[in-house]
Design a protein around this motif. Structure first.
Motif, PDB file in Angstrom:
ATOM      1  N   THR A 276       9.505  18.749  -4.538  1.00 47.69           N
ATOM      2  CA  THR A 276      10.540  18.287  -3.617  1.00 47.69           C
ATOM      3  C   THR A 276      10.420  16.778  -3.470  1.00 47.69           C
ATOM      4  O   THR A 276       9.325  16.248  -3.394  1.00 47.69           O
ATOM      5  CB  THR A 276      10.401  18.945  -2.231  1.00 47.69           C
TER       6      THR A 276
ATOM      7  N   ILE B 118      18.020  22.895  -0.663  1.00 46.67           N
ATOM      8  CA  ILE B 118      17.116  23.851  -0.014  1.00 46.67           C
ATOM      9  C   ILE B 118      16.836  25.011  -0.972  1.00 46.67           C
ATOM     10  O   ILE B 118      17.751  25.563  -1.578  1.00 46.67           O
ATOM     11  CB  ILE B 118      17.727  24.430   1.278  1.00 46.67           C
TER      12      ILE B 118
ATOM     13  N   VAL C 245      12.733  25.888   6.862  1.00 40.76           N
ATOM     14  CA  VAL C 245      13.788  24.987   6.410  1.00 40.76           C
ATOM     15  C   VAL C 245      14.831  24.873   7.527  1.00 40.76           C
ATOM     16  O   VAL C 245      14.975  25.779   8.340  1.00 40.76           O
ATOM     17  CB  VAL C 245      14.496  25.507   5.121  1.00 40.76           C
TER      18      VAL C 245
ATOM     19  N   GLN D 266      14.139  20.445   0.739  1.00 44.75           N
ATOM     20  CA  GLN D 266      13.275  21.398   1.429  1.00 44.75           C
ATOM     21  C   GLN D 266      13.079  22.620   0.532  1.00 44.75           C
ATOM     22  O   GLN D 266      14.042  23.118  -0.035  1.00 44.75           O
ATOM     23  CB  GLN D 266      13.921  21.880   2.725  1.00 44.75           C
TER      24      GLN D 266
ATOM     25  N   SER E 107      10.395  14.878   1.906  1.00 47.97           N
ATOM     26  CA  SER E 107      10.671  16.295   1.692  1.00 47.97           C
ATOM     27  C   SER E 107       9.639  17.198   2.353  1.00 47.97           C
ATOM     28  O   SER E 107       8.558  16.758   2.736  1.00 47.97           O
ATOM     29  CB  SER E 107      10.693  16.565   0.187  1.00 47.97           C
ATOM     30  N   GLN E 108      10.010  18.465   2.481  1.00 48.07           N
ATOM     31  CA  GLN E 108       9.119  19.481   3.026  1.00 48.07           C
ATOM     32  C   GLN E 108       8.963  20.596   2.002  1.00 48.07           C
ATOM     33  O   GLN E 108       9.954  21.125   1.513  1.00 48.07           O
ATOM     34  CB  GLN E 108       9.701  20.074   4.322  1.00 48.07           C
TER      35      GLN E 108
END
Lengths: 481, 251
Positions: free
Chosen positions: A335, A311, A73, A340, A368-369
Motif C-alpha cells: 500500500t 481499498i 478500513v 488501505q 497508507s494502512q
C-alpha cells in the motif's frame, strides 16, 4: 536502451500506466439496483429460470444485510443506486473466430500486454479476457478441449455445461456468506469457468484478465474452477482499470473445488487503479475467494501480489475437508499514498492430518494502512493437523501503518499451530550500502523489497514473477528518499 | 588521483575533522592510523558520501572531479569503493544478484552494455579464487548469518568484482583472527596494481604486516599529525598512541 534503463524510465515516469480509457460502444443497464436490474441482467444473458431464481434469492437476502464494518478500513457509504450493474462492449454476439473481435478491444488488450492472438503467443497461456461485464474471448479453447478441459466464460458455461454450473455454483461461497457475495450472486455478469477432468494435468497456464473500462460501472464477476480427481491446474488472474476520479466497486467471487489428489494453484496480480496521491478515485476491491479441498490429499495454493485498489478487502481461504489435504496462502500486499488494505486468509482444518501454510508480506508506504487478518481454525476432528504462519510487515517512512490481526482456534490437542511475525523498516544503512556499490536509491529499494518478498514471488509462474517485480518497484516509486 | 585539501566536517554540532590534507597517487597504498575517536572512519564515510556527516570546509578532488558534488552512487560508479567496517545484511538478495545489479549499474554509467549472465558468472568464478571465498556463500542472502570473517571476505570479493580505482578499507581487520586476516590481506594484495590506489584505515599495525603501505598517516583529534613510511607504523606500535597524544597536547 537496456532493459534496466527502460524499467527505470517506467519507474520515474509512470504513475499508473494502465489508466487509459478505450473508446468502445457500450450497452449498459440503467443505473441503480432493483429486482428489475437482476431480471435485466439475467434476460440479457438468456439465462435459464433456475439461475434467475438463484439471483433473485440472493438479491432478496442482500436487502436484509448491512455493509460489514469490522475491517480496518474507512470509506464513505456506497450508494448502490448510483452504480451501473451491467455494461457490455457492443460487438457481434457470437464470434466464429478470434479475427472477429472488435479491433478497438483487441488494441486494448495489446496495450495491456495481452495478446488475444493464439499464433502470436510465445508461451502457452490460455486467456479469458473480461471487459466490464462480459467475457470477450477465450483463447486456446480447441486445444484444451481435446484433453476434456473446459475453459470458457461463465455465461457460456451456464448454457453449455449447465449440469456442472448448477452442481457447484455457490457451494463453496454460499450466496448468504456475506454482504458482497450476496450482491455478487444477484448481479454477477460474467467471469471464467474451468473444469479439469479426472487425471488431467493442464498443459498450459490458464489466465483470466479483468478490465474495467466504462465509467460508473461496477464489476461483479464470478470464477468457478473445478479440478476433478488427480488433476492439476495453474491459474492466473490479472486486473487493471482506467484512472477515474470516482471510486468504482469491484465485488467478485472466486470458488475453487479441488477433489481427491487434485491440485489447484491460483495466482493473482492485482493492479486495479489505486487512486491518486491524495486518495481521490480508485477501485474498491471487495472480493471473496475461497477454495475447498473436497477430497483426501487435495491441495489448493493461493498466491497474490496486491498492489492496486484504493481499498482491498480480501481473504482467499481454504477449507481443508479431505484428510491429508494441504492449503497454502502466499501474499504480498503493497500500500502506498492513501491506499488501505485489509487482507489475509482463513484456513479451516476439518480433515485429519491436514496442513496449511501462510506467508504474508505487507509493505506500507506513504500514508497508507496495511492490515493482515487471518484465521486458523482447527476443528476437533482434524487431529494431527499443522499450520505455520509467518506475517511480516515492512514500513517505509513514518506516516503509514501496519497491523496484524491473527485469530487462532485449535480444537484438539494433537495439532500444532505456529505463528511468527516481524515488523521492520527499510534501513538507511541498507540503501547507503547499495548506493556505495553504484546502485541508485530507487533501484536499491526495489532490490531490498524484492528480497523481502522473495518467498512469495518464487511461488508465481515465471513470467508473472517478472511482471510482479516490476509492479512492486512502480508501486513504491518515490516512497523513499 | 585523490586530493584532499583542508577537509573539515562535523556530525550534528560536534566537529570531527579539523583540516585534513592528503594526496594519493595511482599505485600507492596509504594507511591511516589513529586512536579511537580520532576521525578515521568519518574520513572513510565522507569519501563514500554518507549523509550523516556535514562537510563544513575544504575540498576533495578525485580524478579531476569534485567528489563532494557527486551522489554516493556516482562516486561508486567513478571508481570509489568502501569496504565497510560493519557490512549490512539484505535478506532475500543473494550476493550474486546484488553484485550483478551493481556491476551493471556501473557499466551503464560508463556507457557500456550490461553484462550477460554467462560472462558475469565467469568473472565471478575467477574472482572467487582471488579472495578464496566459498561460492555457496555467494548464493546466500547478502551477509545474512555470515560470520565476521565471511562478511569481510565478502567485502573484498565485491571489491574484486567492481574493480575500483580507489578502495577504502575501513577497519577491515577488526574482528578477524589471524588466518582470516591473512586471506583478506592476500586478496587486497592481489588486486593492487599501478592503476589503482588503496587507503587502509586501521587501528592496529598488524594488518600492515600483510598489506604493506607506501605511506602511513597518523590521525589524531581530526588532523593528520604525522606522516611517514611503513616504519612509522612500527614506531607507533612500539610506543603506543600515548606517544602521539602527549606530543600533541604538549604543543
Amino acid at each position: 536502451m537496456s532493459d534496466s534503463n527502460k524499467i527505470l524510465e517506467e519507474l520515474t515516469q509512470s504513475d499508473y500506466k494502465y489508466g487509459f480509457v478505450t473508446n468502445i460502444e457500450n450497452e449498459s443497464a440503467p443505473k441503480g439496483l432493483s429486482e428489475d436490474t437482476v431480471r435485466f441482467i439475467s434476460a440479457k444473458k438468456n439465462e435459464p429460470q433456475w439461475l434467475l431464481d438463484w439471483r433473485l434469492k440472493a438479491f432478496r437476502h442482500w436487502l436484509t444485510l448491512e455493509t460489514p464494518t469490522w475491517a480496518n478500513v474507512t470509506f464513505p457509504a456506497i450508494d448502490y443506486q448510483d452504480i451501473i450493474y451491467y455494461s457490455a462492449p457492443k460487438q457481434k454476439v457470437t464470434l466464429n473466430s478470434l479475427d472477429e473481435i472488435d479491433p478497438e478491444l483487441r488494441a486494448t488488450f495489446e496495450k495491456l500486454g495481452i495478446s488475444l492472438d493464439e499464433q502470436k503467443r510465445l508461451s502457452g497461456v490460455a486467456v479469458d479476457a473480461v471487459i466490464d461485464s462480459v467475457s470477450i474471448t477465450t483463447t486456446f479453447k480447441v486445444k484444451l478441449s481435446e484433453l476434456g478441459i473446459i475453459f470458457c466464460s461463465m455465461s457460456e458455461a451456464v448454457h453449455e455445461h449447465p449440469e456442472l454450473v448448477k452442481k457447484y455454483l455457490g457451494t463453496v461461497v454460499p450466496i448468504t456468506d456475506n454482504y458482497f457475495t450476496a450482491l455478487n450472486s444477484a448481479v454477477f455478469s460474467d467471469g471464467s469457468f474451468c473444469y479439469i477432468p479426472k487425471g488431467v494435468r493442464c498443459p498450459m497456464e490458464l489466465s483470466t484478465y479483468f478490465r474495467i473500462n466504462a465509467a460508473n460501472t461496477g464489476q461483479f464477476e464470478r470464477t468457478l474452477l473445478i479440478a476433478d480427481e488427480g488433476s492439476h491446474v495453474s491459474y492466473l488472474e490479472g486486473c487493471t482499470a482506467p484512472m477515474r476520479d470516482e471510486n468504482q466497486l469491484h465485488a467478485a467471487v472466486v470458488e475453487l473445488i479441488s477433489m481427491e489428489r487434485a491440485e489447484i494453484k491460483y495466482s493473482t496480480v492485482q493492479n486495479w487503479y489505486p487512486g491518486d496521491k491524495n486518495g481521490k478515485g480508485g477501485i474498491y476491491n471487495f472480493v471473496t475467494k475461497r477454495g475447498i479441498c473436497a477430497g483426501d490429499h487435495a491441495k489448493i495454493s493461493w498466491t497474490q501480489v496486491e498492489t492496486g485498489s484504493a481499498i482491498t478487502w480480501k481473504y482467499p481461504s481454504v477449507i481443508l475437508k479431505g484428510d491429508y489435504s494441504i492449503g497454502e496462502f502466499y501474499s504480498v500486499a503493497v500500500t502506498n499514498n492513501m491506499q488501505q488494505a485489509d487482507t489475509g486468509t482463513k484456513m479451516i482444518h476439518i480433515g485429519k492430518n491436514t496442513r496449511s501454510r501462510i506467508v504474508s508480506k505487507g509493505i506500507s508506504a506513504g500514508k497508507s494502512q496495511n492490515s493482515y487478518r487471518g484465521l486458523v481454525e482447527v476443528k476437533p476432528r482434524a487431529i494431527n493437523s499443522r499450520n505455520f504462519s509467518q506475517c511480516d510487515s515492512l514500513l517505509m517512512g513514518d506516516q503509514c501503518g501496519a497491523h496484524t490481526f491473527p485469530y487462532i482456534e485449535v480444537g484438539n490437542p494433537s495439532s500444532i499451530v505456529e505463528h511468527e511475525a516481524t515488523t521492520s523498516k527499510i534501513g538507511e544503512d541498507q540503501v547507503f550500502y547499495c548506493n556505495q556499490r553504484g546502485i541508485d536509491t530507487e533501484k536499491a529499494v526495489a532490490l531490498i523489497v524484492n528480497g523481502y518478498c522473495k518467498e512469495v514471488l518464487n511461488q508465481l509462474p515465471m513470467e508473472f514473477a517478472v511482471e510482479a517485480q516490476k509492479l512492486l518497484a512502480i508501486s513504491l516509486e518515490g516512497s523513499v528518499g | 588521483m585523490l586530493s584532499i585539501k583542508n577537509l573539515q566536517a562535523r556530525v550534528e554540532e560536534k566537529e570531527i575533522l579539523k583540516g585534513i590534507n592528503l594526496e594519493v597517487k595511482a599505485g600507492e597504498v596509504h594507511a591511516i592510523m589513529g586512536p579511537n575517536g580520532s576521525g578515521k572512519s568519518t574520513l572513510a564515510s565522507i569519501l563514500a558520501g554518507r549523509e550523516t556527516y556535514e562537510v563544513t570546509g575544504g575540498s576533495i578532488t578525485f580524478e579531476g572531479k569534485d567528489l563532494l558534488e557527486l551522489s554516493p552512487e556516482d562516486r561508486a560508479r567513478e571508481g570509489v569503493f568502501l569496504a565497510f567496517q560493519y557490512p549490512v545484511e539484505i535478506p532475500g538478495v543473494s550476493t550474486i544478484n546484488f553484485l550483478k545489479t551493481a556491476v551493471n549499474a556501473i557499466r551503464e554509467y560508463r556507457g557500456e552494455e550490461a553484462m550477460d549472465a554467462v560472462s558475469f558468472l565467469k568473472m565471478m568464478k575467477e574472482k572467487t579464487k582471488v579472495v578464496e571465498i566459498d561460492e555457496t556463500l555467494l548464493k546466500r542472502s547478502l551477509n545474512e548469518g555470515f560470520s565476521g570473517g565471511e562478511k569481510k571476505r565478502n567485502e573484498i570479493f565485491q571489491m574484486a568484482m567492481l574493480e575500483p580505482k580507489l578502495a577504502v578499507l575501513d577497519e577491515t581487520d577488526s574482528g578477524l583472527d589471524i588466518d582470516a586476516l591473512k586471506i583478506v590481506a592476500n586478496g587486497v594484495n592481489k588486486l593492487r596494481s599501478k592503476n589503482n590506489a588503496v587507503i587502509v584505515v586501521t587501528h592496529y599495525q598488524r594488518l600492515l604486516d600483510y598489506i604493506v603501505p607506501d605511506y602511513v598517516h597518523v590521525l589524531y583529534n581530526g588532523r593528520i599529525v604525522k606522516s611517514g613510511t611503513k616504519e612509522l607504523a612500527l614506531e607507533l606500535e612500539a610506543k603506543g598512541y600515548d606517544w602521539i597524544k602527549n606530543e600533541n597536547t604538549a604543543v
